[in-house]
Design a protein around this motif. Structure first.
Motif, mmCIF file in Angstrom:
data_model
loop_
_atom_site.group_PDB
_atom_site.id
_atom_site.type_symbol
_atom_site.label_atom_id
_atom_site.label_comp_id
_atom_site.label_asym_id
_atom_site.label_seq_id
_atom_site.Cartn_x
_atom_site.Cartn_y
_atom_site.Cartn_z
ATOM 1 N N LEU A 1 1.206 -1.144 -0.382
ATOM 2 C CA LEU A 1 0.050 -0.046 -0.327
ATOM 3 C C LEU A 1 0.563 1.642 -0.235
ATOM 4 O O LEU A 1 0.340 2.266 -0.874
ATOM 5 C CB LEU A 1 -0.666 0.278 1.146
ATOM 6 C CG LEU A 1 -2.171 -0.616 1.229
ATOM 7 C CD1 LEU A 1 -2.899 -0.958 2.461
ATOM 8 C CD2 LEU A 1 -2.680 -0.412 -0.173
ATOM 9 N N THR A 2 2.168 1.112 0.779
ATOM 10 C CA THR A 2 2.458 2.548 0.726
ATOM 11 C C THR A 2 3.472 2.662 -0.380
ATOM 12 O O THR A 2 4.017 4.127 -0.663
ATOM 13 C CB THR A 2 3.337 2.426 2.200
ATOM 14 O OG1 THR A 2 4.492 1.679 1.835
ATOM 15 C CG2 THR A 2 2.736 2.650 3.395
ATOM 16 N N ARG A 3 3.659 1.094 -1.030
ATOM 17 C CA ARG A 3 4.760 1.931 -2.362
ATOM 18 C C ARG A 3 3.283 2.003 -3.494
ATOM 19 O O ARG A 3 3.861 3.555 -4.164
ATOM 20 C CB ARG A 3 5.355 0.170 -3.420
ATOM 21 C CG ARG A 3 6.393 0.225 -2.558
ATOM 22 C CD ARG A 3 7.277 -1.344 -3.428
ATOM 23 N NE ARG A 3 5.857 -2.331 -2.847
ATOM 24 C CZ ARG A 3 6.349 -3.767 -2.751
ATOM 25 N NH1 ARG A 3 7.212 -3.117 -1.769
ATOM 26 N NH2 ARG A 3 5.939 -4.403 -2.561
ATOM 27 N N HIS B 1 -1.754 7.048 -5.961
ATOM 28 C CA HIS B 1 -1.256 6.623 -6.676
ATOM 29 C C HIS B 1 -0.614 6.750 -7.393
ATOM 30 O O HIS B 1 -0.449 7.011 -9.066
ATOM 31 C CB HIS B 1 -2.890 5.823 -7.425
ATOM 32 C CG HIS B 1 -2.529 4.519 -8.313
ATOM 33 N ND1 HIS B 1 -2.856 4.640 -9.893
ATOM 34 C CD2 HIS B 1 -1.634 3.073 -7.956
ATOM 35 C CE1 HIS B 1 -2.643 2.905 -9.688
ATOM 36 N NE2 HIS B 1 -1.789 2.540 -8.405
ATOM 37 N N LYS B 2 0.784 6.770 -6.519
ATOM 38 C CA LYS B 2 2.151 7.467 -7.556
ATOM 39 C C LYS B 2 2.616 5.577 -7.578
ATOM 40 O O LYS B 2 4.267 5.774 -8.109
ATOM 41 C CB LYS B 2 3.162 7.857 -6.232
ATOM 42 C CG LYS B 2 2.080 9.381 -6.301
ATOM 43 C CD LYS B 2 2.767 10.561 -5.747
ATOM 44 C CE LYS B 2 2.376 11.113 -5.529
ATOM 45 N NZ LYS B 2 3.228 12.924 -5.274
ATOM 46 N N GLY B 3 2.288 4.593 -7.843
ATOM 47 C CA GLY B 3 3.411 3.565 -7.545
ATOM 48 C C GLY B 3 2.051 2.047 -7.766
ATOM 49 O O GLY B 3 1.022 2.657 -8.119
ATOM 50 N N GLU B 4 2.817 0.641 -8.653
ATOM 51 C CA GLU B 4 2.370 -0.472 -9.663
ATOM 52 C C GLU B 4 1.239 -0.647 -7.903
ATOM 53 O O GLU B 4 1.379 -0.703 -6.693
ATOM 54 C CB GLU B 4 2.870 -1.122 -9.721
ATOM 55 C CG GLU B 4 1.581 -2.343 -10.097
ATOM 56 C CD GLU B 4 1.674 -3.296 -9.312
ATOM 57 O OE1 GLU B 4 0.742 -3.919 -9.849
ATOM 58 O OE2 GLU B 4 2.868 -3.484 -8.264
ATOM 59 N N THR C 1 -1.315 6.130 -11.777
ATOM 60 C CA THR C 1 -2.336 6.580 -12.076
ATOM 61 C C THR C 1 -2.159 8.188 -12.131
ATOM 62 O O THR C 1 -2.756 9.853 -12.566
ATOM 63 C CB THR C 1 -3.354 6.313 -11.927
ATOM 64 O OG1 THR C 1 -4.170 6.821 -11.125
ATOM 65 C CG2 THR C 1 -3.875 5.082 -12.562
ATOM 66 N N GLY C 2 -1.579 8.735 -10.772
ATOM 67 C CA GLY C 2 -1.584 9.786 -10.435
ATOM 68 C C GLY C 2 -2.782 10.452 -9.452
ATOM 69 O O GLY C 2 -2.795 11.398 -9.052
ATOM 70 N N ARG C 3 -3.880 9.481 -8.891
ATOM 71 C CA ARG C 3 -4.876 9.645 -9.081
ATOM 72 C C ARG C 3 -5.339 9.774 -7.548
ATOM 73 O O ARG C 3 -4.717 8.943 -7.240
ATOM 74 C CB ARG C 3 -6.514 9.343 -10.124
ATOM 75 C CG ARG C 3 -6.479 9.239 -11.466
ATOM 76 C CD ARG C 3 -7.609 8.449 -11.300
ATOM 77 N NE ARG C 3 -7.701 8.448 -12.886
ATOM 78 C CZ ARG C 3 -9.199 7.891 -13.549
ATOM 79 N NH1 ARG C 3 -9.417 7.260 -13.089
ATOM 80 N NH2 ARG C 3 -9.227 8.550 -15.500
ATOM 81 N N SER C 4 -6.041 10.017 -7.184
ATOM 82 C CA SER C 4 -6.166 11.070 -5.607
ATOM 83 C C SER C 4 -7.911 9.426 -4.844
ATOM 84 O O SER C 4 -8.118 9.397 -6.406
ATOM 85 C CB SER C 4 -6.374 11.945 -4.913
ATOM 86 O OG SER C 4 -5.080 12.692 -5.007
ATOM 87 N N ILE C 5 -7.394 9.253 -4.357
ATOM 88 C CA ILE C 5 -9.026 7.907 -3.843
ATOM 89 C C ILE C 5 -9.026 8.163 -2.586
ATOM 90 O O ILE C 5 -8.051 8.444 -1.227
ATOM 91 C CB ILE C 5 -7.916 6.375 -4.329
ATOM 92 C CG1 ILE C 5 -7.262 6.051 -2.585
ATOM 93 C CG2 ILE C 5 -7.910 6.041 -5.223
ATOM 94 C CD1 ILE C 5 -7.352 4.989 -2.882
#
Length: 147
Positions: A63-65, A94-97, A104-108
């Motif tokens: 999760l943290t990756r 979302h900055k990692g696989e 995607t760079g999207r915030s969730i």
């Protein structure tokens, strides 16, 4: 079980939660080692091979990756007997696989509820319900709800 024991279990839950929100993998691993039975039974389906306390550490690493700014806000905590229940709101970028999905760079933002059963002062069993559908929608992997 006494209300003192329920209060101690709740304090142990908060210790684990605070370590998780620190973003410090070593601090989180130490908290898991001290607060969770090594053979904890995790009743939430997980897409990993690890079991017990090691599974919790692996979920945190993944999760943290994927979401380096991961934050879990505890909205409610209920402690009674040998159980602690938490209702949480999770946020991150979302900055990692994540689950095979490139960044995607999207915030969730999504919700989850966890139940912990304690034995001898340590989490011995967990159940979790995580809104994975919201995660997938926000990452663009599932269509949004129809209006």
């Amino acid at each position: 079980m006494s209300s003192d024991q329920a209060a101690r279990n709740k304090a142990t839950f908060h210790r684990m939660h605070d370590a998780m929100n620190s973003g410090d993998a070593e601090l989180f691993a130490r908290a898991i080692d001290e607060c969770v039975d090594p053979d904890v039974v995790i009743r939430t389906p997980l897409p990993i091979e690890e079991t017990g306390a090691e599974a919790l550490k692996e979920v945190f690493r993944r999760l943290t990756r994927a979401f380096p700014d991961l934050h879990v806000a505890v909205e409610d905590v209920i402690a009674e007997g040998d159980r602690v229940v938490s209702r949480n709101t999770v946020t991150g970028t979302h900055k990692g696989e994540y689950m095979g999905v490139p960044p995607t760079g999207r915030s969730i933002t999504y919700n989850e509820i966890f139940i912990y059963r304690f034995a001898d002062g340590r989490a011995a069993e967990t159940w979790g319900v995580v809104d994975v559908l919201s995660q997938l929608r926000q990452l663009g992997l599932m269509p949004e709800r129809p209006s």
